[in-house]
Enzyme design. Structure first.
Site, PDB file in Angstrom:
ATOM      1  N   GLY A 211       0.863  -1.183   0.000  1.00 21.90           N
ATOM      2  CA  GLY A 211       0.000   0.000   0.000  1.00 21.90           C
ATOM      3  C   GLY A 211       0.900   1.233   0.000  1.00 21.90           C
TER       4      GLY A 211
ATOM      5  N   GLY B 198      -0.264   4.318  -0.321  1.00 21.55           N
ATOM      6  CA  GLY B 198      -1.131   5.472  -0.087  1.00 21.55           C
ATOM      7  C   GLY B 198      -0.557   6.340   1.021  1.00 21.55           C
TER       8      GLY B 198
ATOM      9  N   ARG C 195     -14.508   2.287  11.896  1.00 24.87           N
ATOM     10  CA  ARG C 195     -13.467   1.392  11.366  1.00 24.87           C
ATOM     11  C   ARG C 195     -14.081   0.061  10.959  1.00 24.87           C
ATOM     12  NH1 ARG C 195     -10.703   3.767  15.746  1.00 24.87           N
ATOM     13  NH2 ARG C 195      -8.960   5.046  15.069  1.00 24.87           N
TER      14      ARG C 195
ATOM     15  N   ASN D 240      -7.439  -1.207   8.594  1.00 25.86           N
ATOM     16  CA  ASN D 240      -8.565  -1.244   9.541  1.00 25.86           C
ATOM     17  C   ASN D 240      -9.750  -2.036   9.009  1.00 25.86           C
ATOM     18  OD1 ASN D 240      -8.053   0.181  12.018  1.00 25.86           O
ATOM     19  ND2 ASN D 240      -7.630   1.973  10.731  1.00 25.86           N
TER      20      ASN D 240
ATOM     21  N   HIS E 294      -8.761  -1.386  18.820  1.00 25.33           N
ATOM     22  CA  HIS E 294      -8.463  -0.093  18.195  1.00 25.33           C
ATOM     23  C   HIS E 294      -9.781   0.521  17.746  1.00 25.33           C
ATOM     24  CE1 HIS E 294      -6.274   2.980  16.208  1.00 25.33           C
ATOM     25  NE2 HIS E 294      -6.518   2.589  14.976  1.00 25.33           N
TER      26      HIS E 294
HETATM   27  N1  APR Z   1      -2.814  -4.539  -3.048  1.00 29.98           N
HETATM   28  C1  APR Z   1      -1.966  -3.504  -2.899  1.00 29.98           C
HETATM   29  N2  APR Z   1      -2.367  -2.253  -2.645  1.00 29.98           N
HETATM   30  C2  APR Z   1      -3.675  -2.041  -2.543  1.00 29.98           C
HETATM   31  C3  APR Z   1      -4.629  -3.078  -2.689  1.00 29.98           C
HETATM   32  C4  APR Z   1      -4.141  -4.376  -2.954  1.00 29.98           C
HETATM   33  N3  APR Z   1      -4.951  -5.428  -3.112  1.00 29.98           N
HETATM   34  N4  APR Z   1      -5.865  -2.539  -2.533  1.00 29.98           N
HETATM   35  C5  APR Z   1      -5.701  -1.230  -2.297  1.00 29.98           C
HETATM   36  N5  APR Z   1      -4.379  -0.918  -2.292  1.00 29.98           N
HETATM   37  C6  APR Z   1      -3.751   0.373  -2.121  1.00 29.98           C
HETATM   38  C7  APR Z   1      -4.457   1.499  -2.853  1.00 29.98           C
HETATM   39  O1  APR Z   1      -4.139   1.504  -4.226  1.00 29.98           O
HETATM   40  C8  APR Z   1      -3.937   2.718  -2.104  1.00 29.98           C
HETATM   41  O2  APR Z   1      -2.809   3.300  -2.738  1.00 29.98           O
HETATM   42  O3  APR Z   1      -3.788   0.764  -0.751  1.00 29.98           O
HETATM   43  C9  APR Z   1      -3.535   2.163  -0.726  1.00 29.98           C
HETATM   44  C10 APR Z   1      -4.316   2.777   0.428  1.00 29.98           C
HETATM   45  O4  APR Z   1      -3.947   4.100   0.517  1.00 29.98           O
HETATM   46  P1  APR Z   1      -4.943   5.273   0.953  1.00 29.98           P
HETATM   47  O5  APR Z   1      -6.183   5.171   0.167  1.00 29.98           O
HETATM   48  O6  APR Z   1      -4.175   6.547   0.948  1.00 29.98           O
HETATM   49  O7  APR Z   1      -5.318   4.853   2.462  1.00 29.98           O
HETATM   50  P2  APR Z   1      -4.449   5.117   3.773  1.00 29.98           P
HETATM   51  O8  APR Z   1      -4.853   6.399   4.382  1.00 29.98           O
HETATM   52  O9  APR Z   1      -3.006   4.868   3.489  1.00 29.98           O
HETATM   53  O10 APR Z   1      -5.006   3.967   4.725  1.00 29.98           O
HETATM   54  C11 APR Z   1      -4.742   2.606   4.464  1.00 29.98           C
HETATM   55  O11 APR Z   1      -4.519   2.035   6.771  1.00 29.98           O
HETATM   56  O12 APR Z   1      -4.882   3.291   8.699  1.00 29.98           O
HETATM   57  C12 APR Z   1      -5.412   2.345   7.830  1.00 29.98           C
HETATM   58  O13 APR Z   1      -7.801   2.756   7.955  1.00 29.98           O
HETATM   59  C13 APR Z   1      -6.665   2.860   7.140  1.00 29.98           C
HETATM   60  O14 APR Z   1      -7.326   0.720   6.272  1.00 29.98           O
HETATM   61  C14 APR Z   1      -6.730   1.971   5.937  1.00 29.98           C
HETATM   62  C15 APR Z   1      -5.250   1.744   5.607  1.00 29.98           C
END
Ligand code: APR
Length: 310
Positions: free
Chosen positions: A8, A10, A88, A120, A175
């Protein structure tokens, strides 16, 4: 310990990678996302920061699990973040599928990694990763307590007009809004916090901590990333340096605190093998009751997960 993968790229994942790079404690951080270019771009940006940030850790962005081969530690942040109005727990159906797929893919290329779950709803996503991975419970755990404690320490520092550095605290439970801050175990430079702040003000801080994540979702329209990312990086650091630091982490309990097999926040020692020990505090009857109430809330989400067909 030389290779860490963050799944991830993000807000949270990129922050974990960037904070970790600045620590300069691992040879390589692989940042993987289904949005491959996003992972590649963020890794490249972070690597280009190395001459300024003064670190050697190389960052590689990818969407190919082959690049994650033989990772020592994998941090899972893939999933959707919370939006205003969502709890969550609302994230469960989307993120459970993602965490399952991700865990399966990691294990194909890294036979024996330590998995740190951040997605989460945390306690249940950690449970999902544990079930899928088939690794010992000392190697699969979740990041929540360090973040919740950090929020609590930050609020206290502000109220007491002192530095968060001097505030030590422990916090237990799930959490979520049922988390259990423990003022009896909170000190400021060794001074029990109750000697420095009134009961009412402390209560208000405890309550604000419980909904600390929600406060940020309301402000930003999405969930937080600086503190969550730094918290996960701190766990990686404790493992890489084999520090045996004591942190609240989401771990599998099996009888501790009178709780049946489930994932929940408890104090643990983190070292090179992951969870080296779960620490059992001598909680009062009231504190234990709060912990069991929180466990009940976590269990109900675990049951939802168990009934899902993924
Ligand atoms: N494989 C790899 N990456 C993935 C997949 C997957 N199958 N599905 C989604 N992603 C990536 C998305 O492309 C995105 O870039 O996960 C990333 C999530 O990033 P954000 O949308 O910015 O979310 P973020 O704020 O980083 O939170 C991610 O962490 O704190 C927890 O509640 C929050 O569950 C959430 C997670």
């Amino acid at each position: 310990m030389s290779k860490v993968t963050v799944i991830g790229a993000g807000n949270v994942g990129a922050t974990v990678a960037n904070v970790l790079a600045h620590r300069d404690i691992v040879k390589e951080v692989v940042l993987l996302d289904i949005q491959g270019n996003l992972a590649k771009g963020k890794a490249l940006d972070s690597w280009q920061q190395a001459p300024i940030g003064n670190y050697s850790t190389f960052l590689r962005g990818t969407d190919n699990y082959e690049d994650t081969a033989n990772s020592d530690i994998v941090v899972i942040t893939a999933g959707v973040p919370r939006k205003p109005g969502m709890s969550r727990d609302d994230l469960i159906s989307i993120n459970a599928k993602i965490v399952n797929t991700v865990t399966e893919s990691i294990l194909k290329y890294s036979p024996n990694p330590i998995l740190i779950v951040v997605s989460n709803p945390l306690d249940v996503m950690t449970y999902a990763a544990y079930k899928k991975a088939g690794l010992p419970s000392s190697k699969v755990f979740g990041m929540a307590g360090i973040l919740d404690t950090a929020r609590y320490r930050a609020f206290l520092a502000e109220a007491l007009n002192t530095t968060p550095k001097d505030i030590q605290a422990i916090l237990m439970g799930g959490h979520g809004d049922t988390m259990v801050p423990l003022p009896r175990y909170t000190t400021v430079a060794g001074i029990p916090v109750t000697e420095l702040i009134g009961a009412e003000a402390l209560d208000a801080i405890v309550e604000r901590t419980k909904v600390g994540g929600g406060e940020l979702v309301q402000l930003m329209g999405t969930s937080a990333w600086y503190a969550p990312g730094a918290a996960a990086a701190q766990m990686v650091e404790a493992i890489v340096k084999d520090e045996n630091r004591i942190f609240p982490c989401c771990a599998l309990v099996n009888g501790e605190y009178g709780l049946d097999e489930m994932f929940i926040g408890v104090p643990v020692k983190l070292g090179k093998n992951g969870i080296e020990e779960i620490i059992e505090l001598k909680l009062t009857k009231d504190e234990l009751q709060l912990l069991h109430d929180s466990a009940k809330a976590v269990k109900s989400v675990m049951e939802v997960y168990d009934q899902m067909t993924l």
